[in-house]
Design a protein around this motif. Structure first.
Motif, PDB file in Angstrom:
ATOM      1  N   ARG A   2       0.821  -1.207   0.000  1.00  0.00           N
ATOM      2  CA  ARG A   2       0.000   0.000   0.000  1.00  0.00           C
ATOM      3  C   ARG A   2       0.856   1.259   0.000  1.00  0.00           C
ATOM      4  N   LEU A  10      -1.937   3.445  -1.692  1.00  0.00           N
ATOM      5  CA  LEU A  10      -2.181   2.808  -2.981  1.00  0.00           C
ATOM      6  C   LEU A  10      -2.574   1.344  -2.792  1.00  0.00           C
ATOM      7  N   HIS A  12      -2.966  -2.419  -4.747  1.00  0.00           N
ATOM      8  CA  HIS A  12      -2.458  -3.153  -5.894  1.00  0.00           C
ATOM      9  C   HIS A  12      -3.367  -4.357  -6.158  1.00  0.00           C
ATOM     10  N   TYR A  39       8.029  -5.494 -10.188  1.00  0.00           N
ATOM     11  CA  TYR A  39       6.953  -6.455 -10.008  1.00  0.00           C
ATOM     12  C   TYR A  39       7.071  -7.561 -11.059  1.00  0.00           C
ATOM     13  N   CYS A  45      -2.592  -0.505 -10.095  1.00  0.00           N
ATOM     14  CA  CYS A  45      -2.288   0.274  -8.905  1.00  0.00           C
ATOM     15  C   CYS A  45      -3.178   1.512  -8.897  1.00  0.00           C
TER      16      CYS A  45
END
Length: 300
Positions: A2, A10, A12, A39, A45
């Motif tokens: 986050r 944020l 995901h 990632y 996101c």
């Protein structure tokens, strides 16, 4: 995940099947907050950005397309997002990105026109600055050091400012800046800009120099400063300064005074990444810095 961006909230969402691996590294100095991420799988996101700083981001690499607020983006694109704005971005698999959060005043000091950058939007453009990928790679290398070998605060400040300068220059000299209609510099003005910048640089004793301070001292914007240096010297201001500092180190090594060391000479002139310094030195002078020092000391 986050807090992938410092001061932001944020969420995901994984967009494809597979075992997700993610890595996020975060560092900050008085002026800049820097985040780097990688990632393994495609993710969405979304969330609210930091309320007190602009976010300048680079989409480093990825396998597939990026989408930012519904618009397609590519590897190498730059994003400029407002304070407190909403971020909605789809990242491809094997993505790498970085973001620098910076006070608005620093970008305005560089001559960037930010009046139209509001909380419900953002700007994007292609990154064309030659030093940007290298600055990003150097930051990633510093962030991924083994425990106990992390860079010191002074080193991070230097790396941060190099990255910020490269990001800002890429934005200022890219398509977004040209569409805004930058005025051409006459030859006399080019020289005055360069001389004012050089006078400021010569007055500094500390190794880390803020590019916005150089613009302020030269009385110009970053895009004009970049053009002036490239047209006068064939190099960017940052590259010109690097070459001059490299020459200063070489002078010390050639002097060969008792007690001189490559490490002390390099760090005194602002080279904190000693492996990179040795490579650049050898490429420039066709010998390693230790060879220069050994040769000079044999003569004394």
């Amino acid at each position: 995940m986050r807090a992938a961006l410092q001061g932001s909230h944020l969420e995901h969402v994984q967009l494809e099947g597979g075992h997700f691996h993610g890595a996020v590294a975060q560092v900050s100095t008085d002026q800049l907050r820097v985040d780097w991420g990688a990632y393994s799988l495609a993710v969405l996101c979304q969330g609210q950005l930091s309320a007190d700083r602009l976010s300048l981001g680079l989409l480093i690499s990825g396998t597939g397309a990026w989408r930012v607020r519904g618009q397609q983006a590519r590897n190498g694109d730059l994003l400029l997002l407002p304070e407190g704005g909403e971020l909605t971005i789809s990242l491809p698999s094997q993505s790498q990105w970085l973001a620098v959060q910076v006070p608005r005043a620093r970008l305005e000091a560089l001559g960037m026109k930010l009046e139209g950058l509001h909380t419900d939007g953002g700007w994007a453009g292609a990154a064309q600055h030659p030093g940007l990928q290298r600055a990003a790679a150097e930051l990633a290398s510093a962030l991924l050091t083994q425990p106990g070998t992390a860079p010191q605060a002074g080193d991070l400040t230097h790396i941060h400012e190099d990255l910020f300068a490269a990001l800002a220059a890429a934005w200022a000299t890219g398509p977004a800046c040209r569409q805004a209609g930058a005025e051409p510099l006459c030859s006399n003005e080019r020289w005055r800009v360069v001389r004012r910048a050089e006078s400021y640089l010569a007055s500094r004793t500390e190794p880390t120099v803020r590019i916005d301070d150089v613009c302020l001292a030269a009385g110009t914007s970053l895009s004009r400063l970049e053009r002036a240096f490239r047209e006068v010297y064939g190099h960017s201001p940052r590259r010109t300064l690097t070459l001059r500092r490299m020459a200063a180190v070489r002078r010390e090594l050639l002097a060969g005074h008792p007690g001189t060391s490559v490490t002390e000479a390099a760090t005194r002139w602002g080279f904190f990444h000693l492996g990179r310094f040795a490579q650049d030195y050898a490429a420039l002078y066709q010998e390693r810095p230790s060879t220069t020092l050994q040769r000079s000391q044999l003569r004394h």
